[in-house]
Design an enzyme around this catalytic site. Sequence first.
Site, short mmCIF file in Angstrom:
data_model
loop_
_atom_site.label_atom_id
_atom_site.label_comp_id
_atom_site.label_asym_id
_atom_site.label_seq_id
_atom_site.Cartn_x
_atom_site.Cartn_y
_atom_site.Cartn_z
N MET A 125 -46.99 -40.37 -46.67
CA MET A 125 -47.81 -40.23 -45.46
C MET A 125 -48.90 -39.17 -45.66
SD MET A 125 -44.71 -40.54 -42.68
CE MET A 125 -43.44 -39.75 -43.67
N ASP A 132 -39.16 -52.70 -39.53
CA ASP A 132 -40.31 -51.79 -39.38
C ASP A 132 -41.57 -52.38 -39.99
OD1 ASP A 132 -38.97 -49.88 -38.01
OD2 ASP A 132 -38.66 -48.54 -39.72
N LYS A 162 -44.99 -49.80 -35.97
CA LYS A 162 -46.01 -49.06 -35.23
C LYS A 162 -47.40 -49.35 -35.76
CE LYS A 162 -42.60 -45.70 -34.13
NZ LYS A 162 -41.75 -44.71 -34.65
#
Length: 261
Positions: free
Chosen positions: A181, A44, A66
């Site tokens: 986050m 990741d 991402k």
Amino acid sequence: MTNTDLPEFLPGHVWLVGAGPGDAGLLTRLAAHALAHADDIVYDALVSDAVLALAGPKANLHYAGKRGGKPSASQPDISAQIIKLAKDRSRVCRLKGGDPFVFGRGGEEALALRTAGVPFRIVPGITAGIGGLAYAGIPPTHRDANAAVTFLTGHDASGQTPHTIDWAALSGGAPVIVIYMGLKHLGEICARLMGVGRGADEPVAVISNATLPNQNVVTTTLENAEADAGRHGLKPPVLVVVGPVVDLRQSLSWFEPGAKS
Ligand code: SAH
């Protein structure tokens, strides 16, 4: 160091491995073993270069992250990819930042593996909300300050502040809140906490790139957190810590980012 006490990484198996928050020294022996013996490593965005450098020379590296302007792989695509590799008799290391089961969708991938009949092992990692705080000199619990700590995600699958949160209950039951986050909605999160009675002057730490050479920690308050994070140009990944333990950083700060030892 001998690896004879560690389990053999068998072909056709997937190891879901936690890479820790960034500093390669924080890997477990099982994680290092998996990196050294994997045929394929599916990693990741949050996995650091220092960790990837420990991959065996023959390992194929597959980026499934991402960030960084690269196209993002969807979760079903990633699960399908690791299942296919395993069915082709590869030793698959599915490498995730921090701990694979903490805000990392490791549970979803493990469920997909189980459904597909692929054998797997979970290798826990040091989650950013523990390891990152240690490198900021902030104990998540401290005897005089708190008897509970809460991990919160700053956004849900839709990218919004999670609407399922009962902010009053969260605030009342959680003297210390560690938010993953949380940068994007930092202002809203702080406003909600103040709206249910947390003090505007309550200490907050915003920790960017924890444990890495570019770690940056800003200490502020609920009222000023959003503005201060913006003023210092903090970029994700970022952890936000709310609560009295933040003040201990004044005495316990020890990590000098970029220093060799
Ligand atoms: N499974 C991971 C969390 C993945 S969610 C773990 O256990 O740590 C991604 C969030 O983790 C980021 O948005 C950030 O809040 C946090 N995070 C991960 N690595 C970090 C780091 N080095 N510094 C600061 N925050 C980090």
